[in-house]
Design a protein around this motif. Structure first.
Motif, mmCIF file in Angstrom:
data_model
loop_
_atom_site.group_PDB
_atom_site.id
_atom_site.type_symbol
_atom_site.label_atom_id
_atom_site.label_comp_id
_atom_site.label_asym_id
_atom_site.label_seq_id
_atom_site.Cartn_x
_atom_site.Cartn_y
_atom_site.Cartn_z
ATOM 1 N N ALA A 75 -7.704 -7.316 -1.132
ATOM 2 C CA ALA A 75 -7.450 -7.519 -2.564
ATOM 3 C C ALA A 75 -8.714 -8.038 -3.227
ATOM 4 C CB ALA A 75 -6.295 -8.490 -2.775
ATOM 5 N N ILE A 76 -9.102 -7.398 -4.318
ATOM 6 C CA ILE A 76 -10.264 -7.861 -5.074
ATOM 7 C C ILE A 76 -9.813 -8.145 -6.498
ATOM 8 C CG2 ILE A 76 -11.952 -6.684 -3.627
ATOM 9 C CD1 ILE A 76 -12.213 -4.521 -5.712
ATOM 10 N N ALA A 77 -10.581 -8.936 -7.204
ATOM 11 C CA ALA A 77 -10.216 -9.328 -8.571
ATOM 12 C C ALA A 77 -9.870 -8.096 -9.404
ATOM 13 C CB ALA A 77 -11.367 -10.100 -9.209
ATOM 14 N N GLU A 78 -8.852 -8.244 -10.194
ATOM 15 C CA GLU A 78 -8.411 -7.209 -11.125
ATOM 16 C C GLU A 78 -7.945 -5.923 -10.447
ATOM 17 O OE1 GLU A 78 -11.541 -6.720 -13.973
ATOM 18 O OE2 GLU A 78 -11.639 -8.857 -14.371
ATOM 19 N N SER A 79 -7.657 -5.979 -9.139
ATOM 20 C CA SER A 79 -7.182 -4.771 -8.457
ATOM 21 C C SER A 79 -5.732 -4.479 -8.798
ATOM 22 C CB SER A 79 -7.325 -4.911 -6.938
ATOM 23 O OG SER A 79 -6.410 -5.869 -6.437
ATOM 24 N N GLY A 80 -5.004 -5.529 -9.164
ATOM 25 C CA GLY A 80 -3.590 -5.337 -9.430
ATOM 26 C C GLY A 80 -2.732 -5.504 -8.186
ATOM 27 N N PHE A 81 -3.374 -5.653 -7.022
ATOM 28 C CA PHE A 81 -2.649 -5.827 -5.764
ATOM 29 C C PHE A 81 -3.058 -7.146 -5.130
ATOM 30 C CE2 PHE A 81 -3.595 -1.196 -6.043
ATOM 31 C CZ PHE A 81 -2.320 -0.780 -6.377
ATOM 32 N N SER A 82 -2.086 -7.802 -4.537
ATOM 33 C CA SER A 82 -2.376 -9.043 -3.819
ATOM 34 C C SER A 82 -2.413 -8.746 -2.326
ATOM 35 C CB SER A 82 -1.287 -10.078 -4.107
ATOM 36 O OG SER A 82 -0.057 -9.644 -3.527
ATOM 37 N N ASN A 83 -2.974 -9.674 -1.571
ATOM 38 C CA ASN A 83 -2.956 -9.515 -0.122
ATOM 39 C C ASN A 83 -1.525 -9.510 0.397
ATOM 40 O OD1 ASN A 83 -5.702 -9.168 0.551
ATOM 41 N ND2 ASN A 83 -6.052 -11.336 0.143
ATOM 42 N N LYS A 84 -0.620 -10.174 -0.320
ATOM 43 C CA LYS A 84 0.790 -10.171 0.076
ATOM 44 C C LYS A 84 1.384 -8.758 -0.012
ATOM 45 C CE LYS A 84 5.045 -12.713 -0.718
ATOM 46 N NZ LYS A 84 5.712 -13.767 -1.465
ATOM 47 N N GLU A 85 0.883 -7.950 -0.938
ATOM 48 C CA GLU A 85 1.337 -6.560 -1.051
ATOM 49 C C GLU A 85 0.614 -5.638 -0.071
ATOM 50 O OE1 GLU A 85 2.297 -5.817 -5.668
ATOM 51 O OE2 GLU A 85 0.320 -6.733 -5.273
ATOM 52 N N ILE A 86 -0.649 -5.946 0.198
ATOM 53 C CA ILE A 86 -1.467 -5.081 1.052
ATOM 54 C C ILE A 86 -1.170 -5.303 2.533
ATOM 55 C CG2 ILE A 86 -3.832 -4.535 1.755
ATOM 56 C CD1 ILE A 86 -4.676 -5.222 -1.156
ATOM 57 N N ALA A 87 -0.979 -6.536 2.946
ATOM 58 C CA ALA A 87 -0.801 -6.862 4.367
ATOM 59 C C ALA A 87 0.270 -6.017 5.060
ATOM 60 C CB ALA A 87 -0.502 -8.350 4.531
ATOM 61 N N PRO A 88 1.457 -5.821 4.462
ATOM 62 C CA PRO A 88 2.477 -5.037 5.164
ATOM 63 C C PRO A 88 2.063 -3.589 5.466
ATOM 64 C CG PRO A 88 3.476 -6.301 3.395
ATOM 65 C CD PRO A 88 1.986 -6.425 3.239
ATOM 66 N N LEU A 89 1.071 -3.085 4.756
ATOM 67 C CA LEU A 89 0.593 -1.729 5.030
ATOM 68 C C LEU A 89 -0.089 -1.642 6.397
ATOM 69 C CD1 LEU A 89 -0.832 -0.819 1.497
ATOM 70 C CD2 LEU A 89 1.447 -0.310 2.435
ATOM 71 N N PHE A 90 -0.433 -2.792 6.962
ATOM 72 C CA PHE A 90 -1.067 -2.853 8.280
ATOM 73 C C PHE A 90 -0.073 -3.191 9.385
ATOM 74 C CE2 PHE A 90 -4.703 -3.275 5.497
ATOM 75 C CZ PHE A 90 -5.664 -2.528 6.157
ATOM 76 N N ALA A 91 1.202 -3.312 9.070
ATOM 77 C CA ALA A 91 2.203 -3.732 10.058
ATOM 78 C C ALA A 91 2.234 -2.808 11.270
ATOM 79 C CB ALA A 91 3.585 -3.821 9.409
ATOM 80 N N ASP A 92 2.080 -1.512 11.082
ATOM 81 C CA ASP A 92 2.123 -0.575 12.206
ATOM 82 C C ASP A 92 0.937 -0.736 13.151
ATOM 83 O OD1 ASP A 92 4.488 0.471 11.265
ATOM 84 O OD2 ASP A 92 3.565 2.226 10.335
ATOM 85 N N ALA A 93 -0.107 -1.400 12.708
ATOM 86 C CA ALA A 93 -1.312 -1.560 13.529
ATOM 87 C C ALA A 93 -1.272 -2.806 14.398
ATOM 88 C CB ALA A 93 -2.542 -1.595 12.636
#
Length: 132
Positions: free
Chosen positions: A94-112
């Protein structure tokens, strides 16, 4: 969840078989500390928002839809799975002004989680463990 090796909080060097995964914007010119480090030290390319570059892998986070981000991470995970002799150090994307938080991004890595050649930020592992 078993104890996992995490991405270091500060990355200053990479081994020959390591790739730094960092968040970028859709133009490929993010001015975050991690993007600058990736360009200055590890071969990331200015104006190249996605994919393998030098010893880095850029993920466009800002200026993309969530579906596009999900697709990018799926492609990255396929590469990580196939390149089993390379370790991928994923930094918080997540980077500033991306609109996404790490809380939203992290689950995308669950399969890994089962991949031995991926290192995730402690924050991602904590988030994934709460939803598993």
């Amino acid at each position: 969840m078993a104890e996992r090796v995490c991405t270091p909080d500060i990355v200053t060097s990479l081994a020959e078989d390591e790739i730094l995964v960092f968040g970028n914007n859709a133009a490929g010119d993010a001015d975050t500390p991690m993007a600058r480090l990736a360009r200055e030290k590890f071969g990331a390319e200015m104006n190249n928002p996605e994919g393998l570059q030098g010893s880095t892998y850029s993920v466009a986070v800002q200026g993309v839809t969530f579906d596009k981000l999900n697709e990018e991470i799926s492609v990255l995970l396929d590469i990580i799975y196939e390149w089993d002799q390379t370790t991928f150090l994923v930094t918080p994307l997540a980077i500033a002004e991306s609109g996404f938080s790490n809380k939203e991004i992290a689950p995308l890595f669950a399969d890994a989680i089962g991949y031995y050649n991926i290192r995730l930020p402690r924050e991602y592992l904590d988030i994934i463990s709460r939803i598993s």
